[in-house]
Design a protein around this motif. Structure first.
Motif, PDB file in Angstrom:
ATOM      1  N   GLY A  65       0.872  -1.083  -0.115  1.00 14.35           N
ATOM      2  CA  GLY A  65       0.078  -0.028  -0.020  1.00 14.35           C
ATOM      3  C   GLY A  65       0.842   1.139   0.110  1.00 14.35           C
ATOM      4  N   ALA A  66       0.575   2.157   0.877  1.00 11.79           N
ATOM      5  CA  ALA A  66       1.329   3.338   1.068  1.00 11.79           C
ATOM      6  C   ALA A  66       2.551   3.251   1.905  1.00 11.79           C
ATOM      7  CB  ALA A  66       0.665   4.356   1.598  1.00 11.79           C
ATOM      8  N   ALA A  67       2.704   2.138   2.504  1.00 10.75           N
ATOM      9  CA  ALA A  67       3.904   1.808   3.470  1.00 10.75           C
ATOM     10  C   ALA A  67       5.053   1.428   2.558  1.00 10.75           C
ATOM     11  CB  ALA A  67       3.657   0.705   4.487  1.00 10.75           C
ATOM     12  N   VAL A  68       6.121   2.200   2.383  1.00 12.47           N
ATOM     13  CA  VAL A  68       7.304   2.037   1.715  1.00 12.47           C
ATOM     14  C   VAL A  68       8.297   1.167   2.325  1.00 12.47           C
ATOM     15  CG1 VAL A  68       9.392   3.101   0.320  1.00 12.47           C
ATOM     16  CG2 VAL A  68       6.936   4.130   0.481  1.00 12.47           C
ATOM     17  N   ALA A  69       8.777   0.116   1.826  1.00 16.28           N
ATOM     18  CA  ALA A  69       9.976  -0.567   2.494  1.00 16.28           C
ATOM     19  C   ALA A  69      11.088   0.165   2.733  1.00 16.28           C
ATOM     20  CB  ALA A  69      10.250  -1.852   1.925  1.00 16.28           C
ATOM     21  N   PRO A  70      12.049  -0.565   3.682  1.00 15.60           N
ATOM     22  CA  PRO A  70      13.448   0.324   3.681  1.00 15.60           C
ATOM     23  C   PRO A  70      14.071   0.210   2.345  1.00 15.60           C
ATOM     24  CG  PRO A  70      13.166  -0.995   5.474  1.00 15.60           C
ATOM     25  CD  PRO A  70      12.065  -1.233   4.642  1.00 15.60           C
ATOM     26  N   ASP A  71      15.152   0.981   1.978  1.00 16.18           N
ATOM     27  CA  ASP A  71      15.743   1.164   0.773  1.00 16.18           C
ATOM     28  C   ASP A  71      16.787   0.202   0.663  1.00 16.18           C
ATOM     29  OD1 ASP A  71      16.885   1.923  -1.615  1.00 16.18           O
ATOM     30  OD2 ASP A  71      17.235   4.105  -1.214  1.00 16.18           O
ATOM     31  N   VAL A  72      16.439  -0.981  -0.298  1.00 17.28           N
ATOM     32  CA  VAL A  72      17.478  -2.116  -0.189  1.00 17.28           C
ATOM     33  C   VAL A  72      18.679  -1.465  -1.105  1.00 17.28           C
ATOM     34  CG1 VAL A  72      16.377  -2.963  -2.021  1.00 17.28           C
ATOM     35  CG2 VAL A  72      17.689  -4.578  -0.715  1.00 17.28           C
ATOM     36  N   ALA A  73      18.408  -0.803  -2.392  1.00 19.97           N
ATOM     37  CA  ALA A  73      19.429  -0.138  -2.925  1.00 19.97           C
ATOM     38  C   ALA A  73      20.623   0.516  -2.206  1.00 19.97           C
ATOM     39  CB  ALA A  73      18.689   0.438  -4.261  1.00 19.97           C
ATOM     40  N   LEU A  74      20.124   1.448  -1.390  1.00 19.25           N
ATOM     41  CA  LEU A  74      21.331   2.103  -0.815  1.00 19.25           C
ATOM     42  C   LEU A  74      22.024   1.271   0.344  1.00 19.25           C
ATOM     43  CD1 LEU A  74      22.553   4.883  -0.126  1.00 19.25           C
ATOM     44  CD2 LEU A  74      20.651   5.584   1.536  1.00 19.25           C
ATOM     45  N   ALA A  75      21.034   0.276   0.907  1.00 19.06           N
ATOM     46  CA  ALA A  75      21.817  -0.367   2.010  1.00 19.06           C
ATOM     47  C   ALA A  75      22.760  -1.517   1.626  1.00 19.06           C
ATOM     48  CB  ALA A  75      20.503  -1.247   2.796  1.00 19.06           C
ATOM     49  N   SER A  76      22.509  -2.030   0.184  1.00 15.80           N
ATOM     50  CA  SER A  76      23.697  -2.940  -0.243  1.00 15.80           C
ATOM     51  C   SER A  76      24.752  -2.069  -0.811  1.00 15.80           C
ATOM     52  CB  SER A  76      22.744  -3.746  -1.252  1.00 15.80           C
ATOM     53  OG  SER A  76      22.117  -2.819  -2.221  1.00 15.80           O
ATOM     54  N   VAL A  77      24.413  -1.222  -1.803  1.00 15.71           N
ATOM     55  CA  VAL A  77      25.743  -0.677  -2.071  1.00 15.71           C
ATOM     56  C   VAL A  77      26.515   0.182  -1.181  1.00 15.71           C
ATOM     57  CG1 VAL A  77      26.176   1.490  -3.464  1.00 15.71           C
ATOM     58  CG2 VAL A  77      24.477   0.129  -4.223  1.00 15.71           C
ATOM     59  N   ALA A  78      25.976   0.961  -0.071  1.00 15.25           N
ATOM     60  CA  ALA A  78      26.884   1.469   0.955  1.00 15.25           C
ATOM     61  C   ALA A  78      27.532   0.705   1.883  1.00 15.25           C
ATOM     62  CB  ALA A  78      25.757   2.489   1.427  1.00 15.25           C
ATOM     63  N   SER A  79      26.724  -0.470   2.310  1.00 17.47           N
ATOM     64  CA  SER A  79      27.424  -1.442   3.079  1.00 17.47           C
ATOM     65  C   SER A  79      28.587  -2.071   2.289  1.00 17.47           C
ATOM     66  CB  SER A  79      26.474  -2.405   3.581  1.00 17.47           C
ATOM     67  OG  SER A  79      25.909  -3.257   2.678  1.00 17.47           O
ATOM     68  N   ALA A  80      28.228  -2.194   1.146  1.00 16.74           N
ATOM     69  CA  ALA A  80      29.304  -2.883   0.238  1.00 16.74           C
ATOM     70  C   ALA A  80      30.663  -2.023   0.254  1.00 16.74           C
ATOM     71  CB  ALA A  80      29.114  -3.274  -0.910  1.00 16.74           C
ATOM     72  N   ILE A  81      30.360  -0.686   0.072  1.00 20.70           N
ATOM     73  CA  ILE A  81      31.556   0.293  -0.024  1.00 20.70           C
ATOM     74  C   ILE A  81      32.223   0.434   1.111  1.00 20.70           C
ATOM     75  CG2 ILE A  81      32.070   2.834  -0.383  1.00 20.70           C
ATOM     76  CD1 ILE A  81      29.868   2.925  -2.391  1.00 20.70           C
ATOM     77  N   ILE A  82      31.356   0.345   2.388  1.00 19.88           N
ATOM     78  CA  ILE A  82      31.966   0.536   3.784  1.00 19.88           C
ATOM     79  C   ILE A  82      32.987  -0.796   3.909  1.00 19.88           C
ATOM     80  CG2 ILE A  82      31.520   0.309   6.238  1.00 19.88           C
ATOM     81  CD1 ILE A  82      28.953   2.307   5.536  1.00 19.88           C
ATOM     82  N   MET A  83      32.554  -2.064   3.473  1.00 24.70           N
ATOM     83  CA  MET A  83      33.426  -2.888   3.714  1.00 24.70           C
ATOM     84  C   MET A  83      34.763  -2.976   2.999  1.00 24.70           C
ATOM     85  SD  MET A  83      32.383  -7.294   2.953  1.00 24.70           S
ATOM     86  CE  MET A  83      32.510  -6.839   1.073  1.00 24.70           C
ATOM     87  N   ILE A  84      34.578  -2.355   1.742  1.00 28.49           N
ATOM     88  CA  ILE A  84      35.677  -2.311   0.882  1.00 28.49           C
ATOM     89  C   ILE A  84      36.510  -1.427   1.405  1.00 28.49           C
ATOM     90  CG2 ILE A  84      36.529  -1.922  -1.495  1.00 28.49           C
ATOM     91  CD1 ILE A  84      35.042  -4.589  -1.411  1.00 28.49           C
TER      92      ILE A  84
END
Length: 269
Positions: A65-84
């Motif tokens: 509905g109007a409930a938007v899930a957390p941003d999976v794209a930013l989470a995956s990209v940013a966490s990968a950069i932090i790990m690298i």
């Protein structure tokens, strides 16, 4: 990280942001984006492990509905950069990256709100162009809207890349052991919660027997992932064949099957 790797990471982040709306090639999914970032930075194995861990969390995320899930794209990209940038590819380092993905996903909702607010004006512009029959203008409005979604992830990714690697490593090294250990435990628990959400959505009396079989087979260390996949495919074909052959009366005494052989058996008890 070389200049070429930085550019490729930003490009992956851009396409991941667009795929968060398009859902065509699934680049925004953690298993894909984190793997691609690991590939272009020379840390493929760590990227796959991180992407797989985040994917288990994101399985339970969905827009309802109007409930938007957390941003999976930013989470995956940013966490990968932090790990690298942190240059820590041990299980603890990957767990810290997984734990950092949760607040990043929530922060991504703010960026999503900004982009979608801007998109309202683009929609009105496209409506006006449609009244005039200006198809080129409609296409431009659509492309601008999609590109804004890509920039929503590419700009934060570029900012993270601009941070010196030494600063990220020092920040991670300054974290006390109790905090890194807690983040590792919390990251593991979040993965379990994400998988539990998926099970809760698909849990039926017909599915539970297959889940129990898979859970038992997964404990057999001699079975590889390919073997487990082959067993899963075989069980699916067996189930489909039973549905066609015995689901419509062959397994029941009254000849009125439901089309689900496992369900018919369970209904008898």
């Amino acid at each position: 990280m070389s200049i070429i790797s930085m550019v490729l990471v930003v490009i992956i982040a851009f396409f991941a942001g667009m795929e968060g709306i398009l859902d065509e090639f699934q680049i925004h999914q953690p298993l894909v984006s984190a793997t691609l970032i690991g590939l272009v930075t020379g840390h493929l194995t760590a990227g796959i492990i991180l992407g797989g861990s985040l994917q288990m969390i994101a399985l339970g995320w969905a827009n309802i509905g109007a409930a938007v899930a957390p941003d999976v794209a930013l989470a995956s990209v940013a966490s990968a950069i932090i790990m690298i940038k942190g240059n820590n590819f041990t299980p603890t380092g990957i767990s810290v990256a997984v734990a950092s993905a949760i607040p990043l996903a929530v922060a991504g909702l703010f960026l999503t709100m900004i982009v979608r607010t801007i998109s309202v004006g683009l929609t009105h512009g496209a409506d006006a162009a449609a009244k005039d029959g200006n198809y080129r203008a409609i296409e431009r409005y659509h492309l601008i809207g999609i590109m804004l979604q890509g920039l929503r992830i590419a700009i934060p990714a570029a900012l993270l890349i601009a941070i010196p690697a030494s600063a990220v490593q020092n920040a991670l090294a300054a974290m006390p052991e109790w905090l890194t250990g807690g983040m590792a435990i919390g990251g593991g628990m979040v993965v379990a919660v994400g998988y539990a959400l998926v099970i809760n959505m698909m849990a039926t009396r017909e599915v539970w027997p297959f889940f129990a079989i898979g859970f038992a087979l997964a404990a057999v260390s001699q079975l590889t992932l390919i073997a487990l996949g082959a067993i899963g495919v075989a069980l699916a074909f067996i189930y489909l064949n039973l549905s066609k052959m015995g689901g419509n009366g062959g397994g029941g005494s009254n000849g009125n099957g439901s089309g689900d052989p496992v369900g018919d058996i369970l209904d008898q008890y």
